[in-house]
Design a protein around this motif. Structure first.
Motif, PDB file in Angstrom:
ATOM      1  N   GLY A 196      34.422  -9.260 -11.000  1.00 20.49           N
ATOM      2  CA  GLY A 196      34.880  -8.345 -10.088  1.00 20.49           C
ATOM      3  C   GLY A 196      34.109  -8.327  -8.401  1.00 20.49           C
ATOM      4  N   ALA A 197      33.009  -9.132  -8.522  1.00 19.07           N
ATOM      5  CA  ALA A 197      32.185  -9.338  -7.242  1.00 19.07           C
ATOM      6  C   ALA A 197      33.073  -9.526  -6.142  1.00 19.07           C
ATOM      7  CB  ALA A 197      31.096 -10.270  -7.622  1.00 19.07           C
ATOM      8  N   LEU A 198      34.019 -10.510  -6.202  1.00 21.62           N
ATOM      9  CA  LEU A 198      34.693 -11.024  -5.058  1.00 21.62           C
ATOM     10  C   LEU A 198      36.052 -10.277  -4.637  1.00 21.62           C
ATOM     11  CD1 LEU A 198      34.549 -14.947  -5.372  1.00 21.62           C
ATOM     12  CD2 LEU A 198      33.224 -13.348  -4.210  1.00 21.62           C
ATOM     13  N   SER A 199      36.849  -9.879  -5.951  1.00 23.36           N
ATOM     14  CA  SER A 199      38.203  -9.271  -5.954  1.00 23.36           C
ATOM     15  C   SER A 199      37.876  -7.736  -5.169  1.00 23.36           C
ATOM     16  CB  SER A 199      38.966  -9.195  -7.072  1.00 23.36           C
ATOM     17  OG  SER A 199      37.858  -8.458  -7.949  1.00 23.36           O
ATOM     18  N   SER A 200      36.907  -7.405  -5.390  1.00 21.16           N
ATOM     19  CA  SER A 200      36.659  -5.828  -4.855  1.00 21.16           C
ATOM     20  C   SER A 200      36.043  -5.843  -3.245  1.00 21.16           C
ATOM     21  CB  SER A 200      35.929  -5.168  -5.672  1.00 21.16           C
ATOM     22  OG  SER A 200      34.367  -5.623  -5.846  1.00 21.16           O
ATOM     23  N   ASP A 201      35.681  -7.003  -2.694  1.00 17.81           N
ATOM     24  CA  ASP A 201      35.305  -7.078  -1.484  1.00 17.81           C
ATOM     25  C   ASP A 201      35.786  -7.946  -0.645  1.00 17.81           C
ATOM     26  OD1 ASP A 201      33.491  -7.282   0.708  1.00 17.81           O
ATOM     27  OD2 ASP A 201      31.401  -6.966  -0.582  1.00 17.81           O
ATOM     28  N   ASP A 202      36.704  -7.331   0.499  1.00 20.79           N
ATOM     29  CA  ASP A 202      37.604  -8.219   1.046  1.00 20.79           C
ATOM     30  C   ASP A 202      36.612  -9.011   2.293  1.00 20.79           C
ATOM     31  OD1 ASP A 202      39.907  -7.603  -0.142  1.00 20.79           O
ATOM     32  OD2 ASP A 202      40.244  -6.039   1.271  1.00 20.79           O
ATOM     33  N   SER A 203      35.694  -8.470   2.876  1.00 27.32           N
ATOM     34  CA  SER A 203      34.909  -9.094   3.862  1.00 27.32           C
ATOM     35  C   SER A 203      34.051 -10.212   3.222  1.00 27.32           C
ATOM     36  CB  SER A 203      34.021  -7.965   4.352  1.00 27.32           C
ATOM     37  OG  SER A 203      33.101  -7.464   3.601  1.00 27.32           O
ATOM     38  N   LEU A 204      33.654  -9.973   1.957  1.00 31.17           N
ATOM     39  CA  LEU A 204      33.020 -11.117   1.441  1.00 31.17           C
ATOM     40  C   LEU A 204      33.795 -12.093   1.119  1.00 31.17           C
ATOM     41  CD1 LEU A 204      30.481 -12.281  -0.144  1.00 31.17           C
ATOM     42  CD2 LEU A 204      30.958 -10.977  -1.893  1.00 31.17           C
ATOM     43  N   MET A 205      35.034 -12.003   0.694  1.00 29.72           N
ATOM     44  CA  MET A 205      35.885 -12.913   0.400  1.00 29.72           C
ATOM     45  C   MET A 205      36.397 -13.902   1.727  1.00 29.72           C
ATOM     46  SD  MET A 205      38.024 -14.948  -1.307  1.00 29.72           S
ATOM     47  CE  MET A 205      37.753 -14.260  -2.867  1.00 29.72           C
ATOM     48  N   ASP A 206      36.489 -13.029   2.708  1.00 25.61           N
ATOM     49  CA  ASP A 206      36.922 -13.539   3.955  1.00 25.61           C
ATOM     50  C   ASP A 206      35.663 -14.555   4.644  1.00 25.61           C
ATOM     51  OD1 ASP A 206      39.147 -12.112   4.113  1.00 25.61           O
ATOM     52  OD2 ASP A 206      38.493 -10.765   5.606  1.00 25.61           O
ATOM     53  N   VAL A 207      34.464 -14.410   4.314  1.00 27.26           N
ATOM     54  CA  VAL A 207      33.250 -15.204   4.723  1.00 27.26           C
ATOM     55  C   VAL A 207      33.402 -16.398   3.649  1.00 27.26           C
ATOM     56  CG1 VAL A 207      30.975 -15.425   4.618  1.00 27.26           C
ATOM     57  CG2 VAL A 207      31.886 -13.444   5.421  1.00 27.26           C
ATOM     58  N   ILE A 208      33.502 -16.408   2.294  1.00 28.53           N
ATOM     59  CA  ILE A 208      33.579 -17.581   1.783  1.00 28.53           C
ATOM     60  C   ILE A 208      34.982 -18.249   1.936  1.00 28.53           C
ATOM     61  CG2 ILE A 208      33.762 -18.066  -0.630  1.00 28.53           C
ATOM     62  CD1 ILE A 208      32.239 -15.681  -1.510  1.00 28.53           C
ATOM     63  N   CYS A 209      35.813 -17.856   2.214  1.00 28.64           N
ATOM     64  CA  CYS A 209      37.234 -18.447   2.414  1.00 28.64           C
ATOM     65  C   CYS A 209      36.928 -19.353   3.731  1.00 28.64           C
ATOM     66  CB  CYS A 209      38.461 -17.476   2.582  1.00 28.64           C
ATOM     67  SG  CYS A 209      40.014 -18.291   2.612  1.00 28.64           S
ATOM     68  N   ALA A 210      36.598 -18.752   4.705  1.00 32.52           N
ATOM     69  CA  ALA A 210      36.334 -19.366   6.051  1.00 32.52           C
ATOM     70  C   ALA A 210      35.412 -20.733   5.731  1.00 32.52           C
ATOM     71  CB  ALA A 210      35.532 -18.488   7.103  1.00 32.52           C
ATOM     72  N   ALA A 211      34.071 -20.387   5.061  1.00 28.32           N
ATOM     73  CA  ALA A 211      33.277 -21.714   4.743  1.00 28.32           C
ATOM     74  C   ALA A 211      34.104 -22.729   3.940  1.00 28.32           C
ATOM     75  CB  ALA A 211      31.842 -21.270   4.049  1.00 28.32           C
ATOM     76  N   VAL A 212      35.048 -22.180   3.062  1.00 26.52           N
ATOM     77  CA  VAL A 212      35.851 -23.378   2.348  1.00 26.52           C
ATOM     78  C   VAL A 212      36.617 -24.081   2.981  1.00 26.52           C
ATOM     79  CG1 VAL A 212      37.018 -23.692   0.273  1.00 26.52           C
ATOM     80  CG2 VAL A 212      35.294 -21.973   0.049  1.00 26.52           C
ATOM     81  N   ARG A 213      37.610 -23.437   4.123  1.00 27.04           N
ATOM     82  CA  ARG A 213      38.384 -24.170   5.042  1.00 27.04           C
ATOM     83  C   ARG A 213      37.650 -25.097   5.838  1.00 27.04           C
ATOM     84  NH1 ARG A 213      43.095 -20.168   6.691  1.00 27.04           N
ATOM     85  NH2 ARG A 213      43.964 -22.050   7.062  1.00 27.04           N
ATOM     86  N   LYS A 214      36.410 -24.594   6.268  1.00 30.42           N
ATOM     87  CA  LYS A 214      35.642 -25.439   7.227  1.00 30.42           C
ATOM     88  C   LYS A 214      35.157 -26.760   6.634  1.00 30.42           C
ATOM     89  CE  LYS A 214      31.579 -25.414  10.212  1.00 30.42           C
ATOM     90  NZ  LYS A 214      30.318 -24.627  10.666  1.00 30.42           N
ATOM     91  N   ASP A 215      34.546 -26.644   5.394  1.00 37.73           N
ATOM     92  CA  ASP A 215      34.156 -27.872   4.755  1.00 37.73           C
ATOM     93  C   ASP A 215      35.076 -28.857   4.001  1.00 37.73           C
ATOM     94  OD1 ASP A 215      31.618 -26.999   5.543  1.00 37.73           O
ATOM     95  OD2 ASP A 215      31.205 -26.042   3.742  1.00 37.73           O
ATOM     96  N   CYS A 216      36.261 -28.104   3.744  1.00 39.24           N
ATOM     97  CA  CYS A 216      37.245 -28.754   2.887  1.00 39.24           C
ATOM     98  C   CYS A 216      38.529 -28.928   3.607  1.00 39.24           C
ATOM     99  CB  CYS A 216      37.526 -27.963   1.484  1.00 39.24           C
ATOM    100  SG  CYS A 216      35.706 -27.789   0.618  1.00 39.24           S
ATOM    101  N   ASP A 217      38.571 -28.685   4.773  1.00 40.57           N
ATOM    102  CA  ASP A 217      40.129 -28.928   5.348  1.00 40.57           C
ATOM    103  C   ASP A 217      40.746 -30.400   5.352  1.00 40.57           C
ATOM    104  OD1 ASP A 217      42.161 -27.938   7.353  1.00 40.57           O
ATOM    105  OD2 ASP A 217      41.532 -29.583   8.422  1.00 40.57           O
TER     106      ASP A 217
END
Length: 800
Positions: A73-94
């Motif tokens: 539940g730590a990620l699914s309930s926090d949209d802002s946290l998910m946005d931060v993690i998703c941005a980091a993944v897209r940057k490193d793994c594009d």
């Protein structure tokens, strides 16, 4: 005297979430040796396994995703946290994402070798997700740690007691120690990645069209069948795991699949092309790498169910709160079936009503119940629902509505299954771990004798298998100066055995039932509707039995009915079918023992010949195939059907065991229709065995075998005319083995104890009858006195 076995106490764990099972390596043994799949090629087995999966699959359910991610539940309930993690993944793994998309496009256009090239970019994406999740400022909860390991090019490492599983998922999720540098990029060696450390897996297919989408069950793709096979192996290696998650990547799309004992639920498909799909992938990976709750047992499992579908039985050694060593059994019971705990209590009630003592060769029931969590029973269909992230239900909360989880079932009529736990005040070890022939013979005699006693009380076991006959052991625990605890297991002295697992028992002398036949190729035997009332079953129940040890005549009836296109069949299941199952258990034990012989393994050709002979009797694609192969072997002349085993016994074992095996094989052949009449038996041996047996059986209050039964036992190699298995014949076979190895003293003591047990019961019944007669006489006297007083009162009233 047996050599003590010392085992460290091992922590295993389970929970409503399936992803944490073993915190540490628990070697698993004796598992797939009894699988119907062993000895079959992977492709051949999966072809049959696919048929078994038909009509058990639910497609396109987003609830599968919700259930997994809401467990943490730590990620699914926090949209802002998910946005931060998703941005980091897209940057490193594009670059890796673009490479994966390009390879998927090439595969969809016809490229054949794209799948192998997809592993590297997919692995890079998962490492990028782990790096993003491990950022210190995020402070995400990680109570345990797992990481993906690429295994497509090699089978998982064999464990100390490996069971020979050769499947190779593309990635497995492996439990690892906590990270030392904030990330989980420390390499995992090939020998570390074992099935018992893998709670889930990832399978990759190059084509997007291979993804299991919402479609009819009979169009199930090979992708889903292959994944279900991996889930089956995980449940073998991790018996406390209630279900398995698999992430299936097909091209740029992926689905999350949940595999449990009632089938498969598949999420709708997501695409890594979209931002939503990438977020879902991050949530899935984070949750598959995290979990918390745990249980504790010690040592490897005594038994684990080898199939994905069905009861999922596992048997473990454990300790009660008061320190006593026990055995705990976990299994999924069908909701409309009487629980195994209630069956044991009903058996005790029957014996108590007759003032009898339960036989020594039966497991001692301690306690049992359905397993509870968050105020409700754990069930397959409840587990398919998302977990409530806010904790257990509060007092006054609305109960789950009728038809709950209906959208996650194949049909609303499909019965649910509840996780049931039974504890026994006994500990045991598998039958094939006998120390010598003497111990094996004594255990067999005690268990068959107990089975006969139960049948005389109207109780038929109906699931005699190698996992349900155990050698009794004694367990002690010691603590050294540093506080480390060690469990020591020794054989009970004198040797004893016990029969367990009465879940499918019928409390009746003969069972007649309507049996719904499975699809061809299924190893699930039948769905049963009982036509007679009995405490041990209810209408609409599922009954499987263990096909490998089932009587040949039952397998033939099921196969014949299927060939004729029947949907139901009426089967009469009596004690004779259980007795034949004992014979198949004994042969399995001897084959298993031989195949574990290190000296034989060094003789490669001999070992392979024995393994092929074993597989011809104990592996099959379906019940019909099993019945045909078994019948073919039995109809071969003399002992040709077991000639390799017989040769092994001549080299490594004693002459009495060889004669015992020959007698059992001859008996099994005589159970087949159309058997030929045998030659004249040895008169001297017959008279010696029969006279001694009659005298001692009568002294023990037990009906002795007939002359014809003993003639069959000590006769020639040629089968006698078709016969029916009896307890007297089975006990006589073991009795002669005991005589041949010089264990008549033990037999005399055992029968004397049984005679005393029956005498105690008979004396108690006489006392009860005497008390009843006394009570009846007293009641009559009181009635007469009352009648006399009433008469006198009436006379006085009339005179007044």
């Amino acid at each position: 005297m047996s050599v003590p076995l010392s085992l460290p106490i091992m922590s295993t764990s389970t929970s409503i979430s399936p992803t944490k099972v073993h915190s540490g390596t628990v070697p698993v043994q004796h598992l797939s040796d009894i699988s119907l799949a062993k000895g079959l090629r992977t492709r051949e087995f999966r072809s049959e396994f696919k048929k078994e999966l038909l009509n058990t699959i639910v497609h396109g359910k987003h609830a599968v995703f919700e259930k997994l991610v809401k467990t943490v539940g730590a990620l699914s309930s926090d949209d802002s946290l998910m946005d931060v993690i998703c941005a980091a993944v897209r940057k490193d793994c594009d670059a890796a994402i673009q490479e994966l998309l390009a390879l998927a496009a090439e595969a969809d256009k016809g490229r054949k070798d794209a799948e192998a090239d997809m592993y590297a970019p997919l692995n890079k994406i998962m490492e990028g997700v782990e790096s993003a999740l491990a950022q210190p400022h995020l402070d995400l909860p990680r109570k345990c740690f797992r990481r993906p390991v690429l295994t497509s090019s090699h089978s998982l490492a064999k464990e100390a007691t490996s069971y020979g599983v050769e499947q190779k998922p593309d990635f497995v999720i492996v439990e690892v120690p906590p990270p030392t540098r904030g990330k989980l990029h420390e390499p995992v060696t090939d020998d570390y990645a074992t099935w018992s450390r893998c709670p889930s897996f990832i399978e990759v297919k190059a084509k997007t069209g291979d993804i299991p989408r919402n479609r009819r069950s009979n169009n199930t793709t090979g992708t889903l069948t292959q994944a279900a096979d991996y889930a089956r192996v995980i449940m073998i290696a991790r018996p406390f795991q209630l279900y398995v998650y698999g992430l299936l990547f097909c091209g740029h799309s992926f689905v999350l699949a949940l595999f449990d004992r009632r089938g498969v639920v598949v999420s709708k498909d997501y695409s890594i092309k979209s931002l939503e799909g990438l977020k879902n992938l991050i949530c899935i990976l984070f949750t598959m790498w995290s979990d918390t709750r745990s249980w504790t047992t010690f040592g490897p499992p005594i038994w684990t169910y080898p199939s994905l579908l069905g009861r999922g039985t596992s048997v473990w050694r454990t300790f009660a709160p008061d320190g006593r060593a026990m055995v705990v059994k976990m299994a999924w019971r069908t909701e409309n079936r009487m629980s195994e705990s209630d069956i044991y209590q009903e058996i005790a009630r029957i014996y108590n009503s007759r003032l009898d003592e339960l036989p020594r060769g039966m497991a001692q029931f301690y306690e049992g119940r359905d397993v509870m969590y968050l105020g409700e029973r754990i069930s397959v269909y409840r587990l398919r629902e998302p977990v409530n992230p806010y904790g257990p239900p509060k007092v006054g909360d609305e109960p789950a509505p009728r038809g709950f989880s209906a959208h996650l079932r194949v049909s609303q009529d499909e019965p649910n299954a509840f996780l049931h736990r039974v504890t026994f005040a006994d500990t045991g070890k598998p039958l094939w771990e006998y120390t010598d022939i003497s111990q094996l013979a004594k255990v067999l005699y005690m268990v068959i004798y107990a089975h006969k006693d139960l049948c005389q009380h109207g109780i038929i076991h109906r699931d005699i298998s190698v996992g349900n006959v155990l050698i009794r052991t004694d367990v002690s625990i010691t603590t050294n100066a540093t506080g480390e605890q060690t469990v020591t297991v020794t054989d009970h002295d004198p040797p004893e055995g016990f029969l367990t697992d009465f879940e499918l028992a019928k409390i009746a002398t003969l069972v007649k039932c309507e049996t719904y036949l499975p699809p061809e190729g299924s190893t699930k035997l039948e769905l049963q509707k009982n036509t007679n009332e009995a405490p041990a079953a209810k209408v609409g129940d599922t009954i499987t039995g263990t096909a490998l040890f089932m009587a040949t005549s039952l397998l033939q009836e099921i196969s014949r009915a299927r060939e004729e296109g029947q949907q139901t069949i009426t089967l009469a299941r009596g004690e004779e079918h259980d007795i034949e199952s004992f014979y198949w258990v004994i042969f399995f034990v001897l084959y298993k023992r031989a195949l574990l012989n290190e000296r034989l393994k060094k003789k490669g050709e001999n070992y392979q010949s024995l393994n092929r002979e074993f597989c011809s009797l104990y592996t099959a694609k379906s019940t019909g195939h099993l019945a045909d192969e078994r019948s073919r072997r039995l109809r071969e002349p003399g002992y040709k059907g077991i000639q390799v085993l017989r040769h092994y016994l001549q080299v490594f074992e004693s002459e009495p065991l060889i004669r015992f095996v020959e007698a059992l094989w001859k008996s099994l052949r005589s159970f087949l229709p159309g058997s030929q009449e045998g030659d004249e038996p040895n008169k001297d041996r017959f008279e010696r065995s029969y006279k001694v047996a009659v005298m001692e059986y009568l002294e023990a209050g037990v009906t002795p075998p007939t002359r014809e039964e003993v003639f069959r036992l000590v006769g020639s190699q040629t089968p006698t005319p078709q016969t029916t298995p009896t307890h007297g014949y089975a006990l006589m076979a073991v009795r002669i083995l005991l005589e041949d190895i010089g264990e008549t003293d033990w037999l005399d003591e055992f029968l004397a104890e049984e005679k005393k047990r029956k005498a105690r019961a008979e004396n108690l019944r006489k006392l009860r009858k005497k008390a009843e007669r006394t009570a009846t006489r007293e009641a009559k006297k009181q009635a007469k006195r009352k009648a006399k007083k009433d008469s006198e009162r009436a006379v006085n009233e009339e005179a007044a």
